[in-house]
Design a protein around this motif. Structure first.
Motif, PDB file in Angstrom:
ATOM      1  N   ASP A 123      -9.768   2.455 -10.553  1.00  6.31           N
ATOM      2  CA  ASP A 123      -8.510   3.015 -10.404  1.00  6.31           C
ATOM      3  C   ASP A 123      -8.190   3.710  -8.209  1.00  6.31           C
ATOM      4  OD1 ASP A 123      -5.834   3.942 -10.418  1.00  6.31           O
ATOM      5  OD2 ASP A 123      -5.826   5.832 -11.397  1.00  6.31           O
ATOM      6  N   ASP A 124      -8.399   3.197  -7.808  1.00 13.98           N
ATOM      7  CA  ASP A 124      -8.393   3.377  -6.632  1.00 13.98           C
ATOM      8  C   ASP A 124      -7.603   2.504  -5.030  1.00 13.98           C
ATOM      9  OD1 ASP A 124     -10.087   1.669  -5.478  1.00 13.98           O
ATOM     10  OD2 ASP A 124     -11.472   2.477  -5.919  1.00 13.98           O
ATOM     11  N   LEU A 125      -6.864   2.625  -4.413  1.00 17.11           N
ATOM     12  CA  LEU A 125      -6.615   1.746  -3.385  1.00 17.11           C
ATOM     13  C   LEU A 125      -7.228   0.955  -3.157  1.00 17.11           C
ATOM     14  CD1 LEU A 125      -3.248   1.159  -1.682  1.00 17.11           C
ATOM     15  CD2 LEU A 125      -4.181   2.964   0.185  1.00 17.11           C
ATOM     16  N   LEU A 126      -8.478   0.580  -2.622  1.00 12.35           N
ATOM     17  CA  LEU A 126      -9.104  -0.432  -1.989  1.00 12.35           C
ATOM     18  C   LEU A 126      -9.192  -1.089  -2.775  1.00 12.35           C
ATOM     19  CD1 LEU A 126     -11.996   0.488   0.232  1.00 12.35           C
ATOM     20  CD2 LEU A 126     -10.333  -0.576   0.531  1.00 12.35           C
ATOM     21  N   SER A 127      -9.336  -1.207  -4.632  1.00 10.21           N
ATOM     22  CA  SER A 127      -9.223  -1.641  -5.435  1.00 10.21           C
ATOM     23  C   SER A 127      -8.265  -2.667  -5.648  1.00 10.21           C
ATOM     24  CB  SER A 127      -9.512  -1.493  -6.988  1.00 10.21           C
ATOM     25  OG  SER A 127     -10.714  -0.556  -6.848  1.00 10.21           O
ATOM     26  N   GLN A 148       7.382   4.128  11.628  1.00 13.45           N
ATOM     27  CA  GLN A 148       6.715   5.781  11.088  1.00 13.45           C
ATOM     28  C   GLN A 148       5.849   5.706  10.159  1.00 13.45           C
ATOM     29  OE1 GLN A 148       9.348   7.911   9.160  1.00 13.45           O
ATOM     30  NE2 GLN A 148      10.918   6.396   9.372  1.00 13.45           N
ATOM     31  N   CYS A 149       4.764   5.988  10.368  1.00  9.63           N
ATOM     32  CA  CYS A 149       3.706   6.502   9.410  1.00  9.63           C
ATOM     33  C   CYS A 149       3.848   6.719   7.706  1.00  9.63           C
ATOM     34  CB  CYS A 149       2.635   7.969  10.124  1.00  9.63           C
ATOM     35  SG  CYS A 149       1.651   8.462   8.728  1.00  9.63           S
ATOM     36  N   LEU A 150       3.237   5.575   7.426  1.00  8.92           N
ATOM     37  CA  LEU A 150       3.018   5.746   6.201  1.00  8.92           C
ATOM     38  C   LEU A 150       2.220   7.251   4.871  1.00  8.92           C
ATOM     39  CD1 LEU A 150       3.449   3.921   3.669  1.00  8.92           C
ATOM     40  CD2 LEU A 150       0.846   2.877   4.500  1.00  8.92           C
ATOM     41  N   VAL A 165       1.460  -1.323  -0.203  1.00  7.52           N
ATOM     42  CA  VAL A 165      -0.322   0.178   0.332  1.00  7.52           C
ATOM     43  C   VAL A 165       0.742   1.402  -0.101  1.00  7.52           C
ATOM     44  CG1 VAL A 165      -1.648  -1.106   1.202  1.00  7.52           C
ATOM     45  CG2 VAL A 165      -0.160   0.297   3.168  1.00  7.52           C
ATOM     46  N   THR A 166       2.267   1.028  -0.231  1.00  2.00           N
ATOM     47  CA  THR A 166       2.385   2.126  -0.250  1.00  2.00           C
ATOM     48  C   THR A 166       3.056   3.092  -1.478  1.00  2.00           C
ATOM     49  OG1 THR A 166       4.702   0.684  -1.044  1.00  2.00           O
ATOM     50  CG2 THR A 166       4.343   1.394   1.470  1.00  2.00           C
ATOM     51  N   SER A 167       2.789   2.777  -2.473  1.00  2.00           N
ATOM     52  CA  SER A 167       2.714   3.475  -3.692  1.00  2.00           C
ATOM     53  C   SER A 167       1.492   4.953  -3.911  1.00  2.00           C
ATOM     54  CB  SER A 167       2.313   2.232  -5.246  1.00  2.00           C
ATOM     55  OG  SER A 167       1.287   2.050  -4.934  1.00  2.00           O
ATOM     56  N   ARG A 221       3.676  10.670  -6.321  1.00  2.00           N
ATOM     57  CA  ARG A 221       2.411  10.922  -6.474  1.00  2.00           C
ATOM     58  C   ARG A 221       1.521  11.683  -5.701  1.00  2.00           C
ATOM     59  NH1 ARG A 221       0.974   5.384  -7.938  1.00  2.00           N
ATOM     60  NH2 ARG A 221      -1.287   5.900  -7.563  1.00  2.00           N
ATOM     61  N   VAL A 222       1.914  12.048  -4.585  1.00  2.00           N
ATOM     62  CA  VAL A 222       1.506  13.004  -3.114  1.00  2.00           C
ATOM     63  C   VAL A 222       0.717  14.581  -3.374  1.00  2.00           C
ATOM     64  CG1 VAL A 222       0.981  14.054  -1.392  1.00  2.00           C
ATOM     65  CG2 VAL A 222       0.759  11.818  -1.019  1.00  2.00           C
TER      66      VAL A 222
END
Length: 407
Positions: free
Chosen positions: A213-217, A355-357, A109-111, A117-118
């Motif tokens: 195109d989302d993280l839960l997918s 540390q916080c992802l 889940v890091t990408s 990306r941010v």
């Protein structure tokens, strides 16, 4: 070897509570008892709600050393782990696991949280902030800044990132509040966890059939491919959802209040168009405030010698980063808010492999929130007195319940 208090039979101190009420000396400062511990000794035994007596670690360098030490464990299933609250929960998210399993799940889940990306999300986050302020400006005054700005901004951002419908925000926010509330009973907390898990499980099921195109997918695909169990997938989604809006929302509101109470610092921020000063202000507010008051929690796997003490295998450790970030050995005049200081070495997001992802996302959201709020509403002011603001004394995340503002 044990602490002086333990050797002499003196009972261990209770874990100091943070100031949460109008009678508090200062709602932004760590408890005086914690500061006294920091000045008197580097390690001290304390007593928790369940009678256990872990060590509390108050100095910055000691915390960094232990938080990055593979000989201490974040796995709360280990005997001696200093639990925050009673819980019957059996499944754990990856942040409560040790490497290599922690690293394996974290990599999945890091990408979305890379700096590149941010930064690509900054324009959309800016639009959200501007839209919220437009709505505030068009409505009646005073306004509760929590409900009008601080809470919806990160909720909208994380909902889009995860692929969670924002129309469901009341459901996931209400359950999140119960889960992180210290005064919730185990039954209430377990019910809220089950409600949120059921919601996310159903949503991930739909994304398995029709991925977006989302993280839960992405997480749902990991489950489908057998890289995560369904329970691990849901726990990962729950962690991202709760941490993605609760922590940032509280930090936006608390940071805004701190700036309103320090008008000279607010003026510096309001009148600048320098992104470096905005970034500096964000880091200083993270250092100065620190909303996670429960402390980093670990348990020693082997005997560890530190600060002229020996922490025995199976003994718990609590590391309140809020007081470490006020360590005068690293930050001169630590109780002074100074947005021009270099505060980048703070450990508000923890330290080491755990540390916080999501810290790049949180930093970006905070920069947008603080920069936009005071630029768009330059005469923003508190619509009540500080002693009437109610602080969150019953949550695992510190903040304010409401923040009435006007202009």
């Amino acid at each position: 070897m044990t602490s002086t208090a333990h050797r002499t039979g003196e009972p261990p101190s209770a874990l100091p509570e943070f100031p949460m009420t109008r009678e508090a000396r200062c709602p932004f400062d760590p408890p005086p008892a914690l500061r006294s511990m920091q000045q008197e000794t580097r390690l001290k035994r304390i007593q928790l709600w369940d009678g256990s007596t872990p060590w509390i670690v108050t100095r910055y360098e000691d915390q960094r050393s232990l938080l990055s030490d593979p000989r201490v464990s974040a796995d709360r299933r280990n005997s001696g782990y200093p639990h925050q609250v009673p819980s019957d929960e059996e499944e754990f998210s990856f942040i409560q696991l040790d490497d290599p399993e922690h690293a394996r799940q974290r990599r999945m889940v890091t990408s979305p949280f890379t700096i590149k990306r941010v930064e690509a999300m900054r324009p959309s986050t800016q639009r959200i902030a501007d839209d919220l302020i437009d709505q505030m400006s068009a409505g009646p005054k005073p306004v509760d800044l929590v409900e009008a700005f601080a809470l919806p901004l990160p909720s909208l951002v994380i909902s889009d990132l995860l692929g969670v419908p924002y129309s469901d925000h009341n459901h996931f926010q209400d359950n999140s509040k119960i889960i992180i509330k210290k005064t919730s009973t185990p039954e209430e907390r377990d019910t809220a966890v089950a409600e949120l898990a059921s919601y996310l499980g159903e949503l991930m099921g739909r994304k398995t059939a029709d991925p977006k195109d989302d993280l839960l997918s992405s997480v749902a695909k990991r489950v489908k491919d057998g890289e995560l169990t369904p329970e691990q997938g849901v726990k990962t989604g729950m962690l991202m959802l709760i941490a993605g809006h609760e922590t940032t929302a509280n930090m936006i509101a608390l940071g805004a209040l701190a700036l309103l109470e320090h008008p000279d610092q607010m003026a510096l921020l309001r009148d600048t168009d320098d992104p470096k000063l905005l970034a500096s202000a964000t880091e200083e507010l993270l250092r100065y405030l620190n909303i996670i008051h429960t402390g980093g929690r670990r348990v020693a796997l082997v005997d560890i010698e530190i600060a002229d003490q020996v922490i025995r295998a199976g003994e718990g450790l609590i590391m309140p980063t809020a007081v470490a970030n006020r360590d005068a050995d690293l930050f001169p005049e630590p109780d002074r808010l100074d947005i021009q200081r270099d505060a980048r070495r703070h450990i508000a997001f923890g330290f080491g492999v755990h540390q916080c992802l999501g810290q790049p996302l949180a930093r970006m959201e905070l920069q947008v929130a603080y920069g936009t709020l005071f630029r768009r509403i330059p005469d923003l002011r508190l619509a009540t007195s500080l002693d009437k603001v109610t602080f969150k004394g019953d949550g695992l995340v510190y903040g304010v319940y409401e923040l009435p503002v006007t202009w």
